[in-house]
Design a protein around this motif. Sequence first.
Motif, PDB file in Angstrom:
ATOM      1  N   HIS A 198       3.616  13.654   3.588  1.00 13.12           N
ATOM      2  CA  HIS A 198       4.118  12.364   4.045  1.00 13.12           C
ATOM      3  C   HIS A 198       3.764  11.293   3.024  1.00 13.12           C
ATOM      4  O   HIS A 198       2.655  11.276   2.499  1.00 13.12           O
ATOM      5  CB  HIS A 198       3.491  11.955   5.385  1.00 13.12           C
ATOM      6  N   ALA A 199       4.699  10.393   2.768  1.00 14.04           N
ATOM      7  CA  ALA A 199       4.433   9.193   1.980  1.00 14.04           C
ATOM      8  C   ALA A 199       4.458   8.030   2.963  1.00 14.04           C
ATOM      9  O   ALA A 199       5.473   7.767   3.601  1.00 14.04           O
ATOM     10  CB  ALA A 199       5.486   9.010   0.906  1.00 14.04           C
ATOM     11  N   LEU A 200       3.326   7.382   3.094  1.00 18.19           N
ATOM     12  CA  LEU A 200       3.173   6.252   4.004  1.00 18.19           C
ATOM     13  C   LEU A 200       3.117   4.992   3.152  1.00 18.19           C
ATOM     14  O   LEU A 200       2.310   4.900   2.229  1.00 18.19           O
ATOM     15  CB  LEU A 200       1.883   6.436   4.798  1.00 18.19           C
TER      16      LEU A 200
ATOM     17  N   GLN B  29       0.839  -1.194   0.000  1.00 18.64           N
ATOM     18  CA  GLN B  29       0.000   0.000   0.000  1.00 18.64           C
ATOM     19  C   GLN B  29       0.874   1.242   0.000  1.00 18.64           C
ATOM     20  O   GLN B  29       1.980   1.223   0.523  1.00 18.64           O
ATOM     21  CB  GLN B  29      -0.890   0.066   1.247  1.00 18.64           C
ATOM     22  N   MET B  30       0.312   2.322  -0.561  1.00 20.79           N
ATOM     23  CA  MET B  30       0.976   3.621  -0.524  1.00 20.79           C
ATOM     24  C   MET B  30      -0.097   4.661  -0.252  1.00 20.79           C
ATOM     25  O   MET B  30      -1.219   4.544  -0.748  1.00 20.79           O
ATOM     26  CB  MET B  30       1.676   3.932  -1.841  1.00 20.79           C
ATOM     27  N   ALA B  31       0.267   5.673   0.531  1.00 16.07           N
ATOM     28  CA  ALA B  31      -0.668   6.753   0.825  1.00 16.07           C
ATOM     29  C   ALA B  31       0.083   8.071   0.814  1.00 16.07           C
ATOM     30  O   ALA B  31       1.259   8.138   1.174  1.00 16.07           O
ATOM     31  CB  ALA B  31      -1.330   6.530   2.181  1.00 16.07           C
ATOM     32  N   ILE B  32      -0.617   9.117   0.373  1.00 22.04           N
ATOM     33  CA  ILE B  32      -0.070  10.472   0.365  1.00 22.04           C
ATOM     34  C   ILE B  32      -0.870  11.279   1.377  1.00 22.04           C
ATOM     35  O   ILE B  32      -2.107  11.312   1.313  1.00 22.04           O
ATOM     36  CB  ILE B  32      -0.174  11.108  -1.033  1.00 22.04           C
ATOM     37  N   LEU B  33      -0.168  11.904   2.323  1.00 22.54           N
ATOM     38  CA  LEU B  33      -0.810  12.706   3.358  1.00 22.54           C
ATOM     39  C   LEU B  33      -0.278  14.129   3.306  1.00 22.54           C
ATOM     40  O   LEU B  33       0.906  14.346   3.072  1.00 22.54           O
ATOM     41  CB  LEU B  33      -0.522  12.139   4.750  1.00 22.54           C
ATOM     42  N   VAL B  34      -1.169  15.090   3.536  1.00 26.25           N
ATOM     43  CA  VAL B  34      -0.789  16.494   3.630  1.00 26.25           C
ATOM     44  C   VAL B  34      -1.118  16.934   5.044  1.00 26.25           C
ATOM     45  O   VAL B  34      -2.283  17.010   5.438  1.00 26.25           O
ATOM     46  CB  VAL B  34      -1.524  17.356   2.585  1.00 26.25           C
ATOM     47  N   GLU B  35      -0.072  17.188   5.811  1.00 21.98           N
ATOM     48  CA  GLU B  35      -0.177  17.403   7.257  1.00 21.98           C
ATOM     49  C   GLU B  35      -1.163  18.503   7.654  1.00 21.98           C
ATOM     50  O   GLU B  35      -1.952  18.333   8.571  1.00 21.98           O
ATOM     51  CB  GLU B  35       1.215  17.728   7.797  1.00 21.98           C
ATOM     52  N   LYS B  36      -1.150  19.647   6.996  1.00 16.75           N
ATOM     53  CA  LYS B  36      -1.962  20.785   7.432  1.00 16.75           C
ATOM     54  C   LYS B  36      -3.305  20.906   6.714  1.00 16.75           C
ATOM     55  O   LYS B  36      -4.008  21.889   6.896  1.00 16.75           O
ATOM     56  CB  LYS B  36      -1.166  22.083   7.284  1.00 16.75           C
ATOM     57  N   ASN B  37      -3.677  19.913   5.914  1.00 24.59           N
ATOM     58  CA  ASN B  37      -4.997  19.932   5.293  1.00 24.59           C
ATOM     59  C   ASN B  37      -6.058  19.531   6.308  1.00 24.59           C
ATOM     60  O   ASN B  37      -5.759  18.843   7.285  1.00 24.59           O
ATOM     61  CB  ASN B  37      -5.041  18.975   4.097  1.00 24.59           C
ATOM     62  N   PRO B  38      -7.316  19.934   6.100  1.00 24.62           N
ATOM     63  CA  PRO B  38      -8.390  19.547   7.025  1.00 24.62           C
ATOM     64  C   PRO B  38      -8.499  18.033   7.211  1.00 24.62           C
ATOM     65  O   PRO B  38      -8.759  17.554   8.305  1.00 24.62           O
ATOM     66  CB  PRO B  38      -9.652  20.117   6.379  1.00 24.62           C
ATOM     67  N   SER B  39      -8.321  17.279   6.139  1.00 22.68           N
ATOM     68  CA  SER B  39      -8.224  15.819   6.195  1.00 22.68           C
ATOM     69  C   SER B  39      -6.831  15.471   5.696  1.00 22.68           C
ATOM     70  O   SER B  39      -6.480  15.794   4.558  1.00 22.68           O
ATOM     71  CB  SER B  39      -9.271  15.151   5.314  1.00 22.68           C
ATOM     72  N   ALA B  40      -6.042  14.816   6.524  1.00 26.46           N
ATOM     73  CA  ALA B  40      -4.635  14.580   6.195  1.00 26.46           C
ATOM     74  C   ALA B  40      -4.457  13.659   4.984  1.00 26.46           C
ATOM     75  O   ALA B  40      -3.599  13.901   4.143  1.00 26.46           O
ATOM     76  CB  ALA B  40      -3.899  14.008   7.402  1.00 26.46           C
ATOM     77  N   LEU B  41      -5.258  12.590   4.886  1.00 26.98           N
ATOM     78  CA  LEU B  41      -5.076  11.612   3.809  1.00 26.98           C
ATOM     79  C   LEU B  41      -5.599  12.185   2.496  1.00 26.98           C
ATOM     80  O   LEU B  41      -6.785  12.473   2.356  1.00 26.98           O
ATOM     81  CB  LEU B  41      -5.794  10.305   4.141  1.00 26.98           C
ATOM     82  N   ALA B  42      -4.690  12.358   1.536  1.00 25.56           N
ATOM     83  CA  ALA B  42      -5.068  12.891   0.226  1.00 25.56           C
ATOM     84  C   ALA B  42      -5.340  11.780  -0.780  1.00 25.56           C
ATOM     85  O   ALA B  42      -6.186  11.916  -1.654  1.00 25.56           O
ATOM     86  CB  ALA B  42      -3.975  13.816  -0.302  1.00 25.56           C
ATOM     87  N   ALA B  43      -4.616  10.668  -0.668  1.00 26.68           N
ATOM     88  CA  ALA B  43      -4.781   9.563  -1.613  1.00 26.68           C
ATOM     89  C   ALA B  43      -4.263   8.279  -0.994  1.00 26.68           C
ATOM     90  O   ALA B  43      -3.291   8.298  -0.234  1.00 26.68           O
ATOM     91  CB  ALA B  43      -4.029   9.844  -2.911  1.00 26.68           C
ATOM     92  N   GLN B  44      -4.936   7.174  -1.327  1.00 29.25           N
ATOM     93  CA  GLN B  44      -4.501   5.854  -0.860  1.00 29.25           C
ATOM     94  C   GLN B  44      -4.520   4.907  -2.051  1.00 29.25           C
ATOM     95  O   GLN B  44      -5.455   4.920  -2.856  1.00 29.25           O
ATOM     96  CB  GLN B  44      -5.428   5.317   0.223  1.00 29.25           C
ATOM     97  N   PHE B  45      -3.480   4.091  -2.151  1.00 27.78           N
ATOM     98  CA  PHE B  45      -3.344   3.150  -3.258  1.00 27.78           C
ATOM     99  C   PHE B  45      -3.035   1.763  -2.703  1.00 27.78           C
ATOM    100  O   PHE B  45      -2.146   1.617  -1.871  1.00 27.78           O
ATOM    101  CB  PHE B  45      -2.203   3.577  -4.192  1.00 27.78           C
ATOM    102  N   ILE B  46      -3.771   0.754  -3.161  1.00 25.66           N
ATOM    103  CA  ILE B  46      -3.511  -0.624  -2.781  1.00 25.66           C
ATOM    104  C   ILE B  46      -2.904  -1.306  -4.004  1.00 25.66           C
ATOM    105  O   ILE B  46      -3.486  -1.278  -5.089  1.00 25.66           O
ATOM    106  CB  ILE B  46      -4.794  -1.326  -2.311  1.00 25.66           C
TER     107      ILE B  46
ATOM    108  N   VAL C 239       7.561   5.469   6.510  1.00 20.70           N
ATOM    109  CA  VAL C 239       7.173   6.831   6.146  1.00 20.70           C
ATOM    110  C   VAL C 239       8.396   7.657   5.770  1.00 20.70           C
ATOM    111  O   VAL C 239       9.505   7.397   6.243  1.00 20.70           O
ATOM    112  CB  VAL C 239       6.399   7.509   7.312  1.00 20.70           C
ATOM    113  N   THR C 240       8.179   8.596   4.892  1.00 21.30           N
ATOM    114  CA  THR C 240       9.158   9.641   4.613  1.00 21.30           C
ATOM    115  C   THR C 240       8.390  10.938   4.427  1.00 21.30           C
ATOM    116  O   THR C 240       7.189  10.925   4.155  1.00 21.30           O
ATOM    117  CB  THR C 240      10.042   9.309   3.388  1.00 21.30           C
ATOM    118  N   THR C 241       9.073  12.069   4.593  1.00 26.98           N
ATOM    119  CA  THR C 241       8.405  13.365   4.621  1.00 26.98           C
ATOM    120  C   THR C 241       9.182  14.374   3.782  1.00 26.98           C
ATOM    121  O   THR C 241      10.409  14.351   3.744  1.00 26.98           O
ATOM    122  CB  THR C 241       8.311  13.872   6.078  1.00 26.98           C
ATOM    123  N   LYS C 242       8.429  15.271   3.142  1.00 24.41           N
ATOM    124  CA  LYS C 242       9.029  16.383   2.405  1.00 24.41           C
ATOM    125  C   LYS C 242       8.172  17.616   2.620  1.00 24.41           C
ATOM    126  O   LYS C 242       6.940  17.541   2.538  1.00 24.41           O
ATOM    127  CB  LYS C 242       9.101  16.061   0.911  1.00 24.41           C
ATOM    128  N   GLU C 243       8.808  18.756   2.887  1.00 22.71           N
ATOM    129  CA  GLU C 243       8.055  20.006   3.004  1.00 22.71           C
ATOM    130  C   GLU C 243       7.839  20.596   1.610  1.00 22.71           C
ATOM    131  O   GLU C 243       8.754  20.649   0.795  1.00 22.71           O
ATOM    132  CB  GLU C 243       8.802  21.024   3.862  1.00 22.71           C
TER     133      GLU C 243
END
Length: 151
Positions: A126-128, A87-104, A137-141
Amino acid sequence: MNLKRREALRLTAIIGLMAATGLISQAEAAEWNKAAFDAKSLDDVLKSLGGSSADKSSAITINAPDIAENGAVVPVGVTSTLPKTQQMAILVEKNPSALAAQFILTADSEAFVASRVKMGQTSNVHALVKADGKWYVTTKEVKVTLGGCGG
């Protein structure tokens, strides 16, 4: 690569037909990860996806601009060299909902995904990644100069 794309299209079509014919309801199809998309933080998303913690990994790469001129459409790609990526997920920390996309991903899938996300302000992305049953996880600003979430 075309075979993988065709397989993904085939699975999408099958799920759509199942929903259209009533084999699964649209509510069942949409609710499978509702809690994850409602989560507000990385830890909450991780818990909603069945994980308890994620180790930092240099085997995950986020391909996103350092500065996004328009937060409404920020291209984000994630690549994993971890074996058995599931699985892979893209999260945006300061968005109202952190999870932007999820891929199985299937076992035959290449461990690369790409999407365009909306960002209201400068934030950590964040890439989860779940690989071989474990979360990483890894993170990029990404700096945003023009808001995308209502800005």
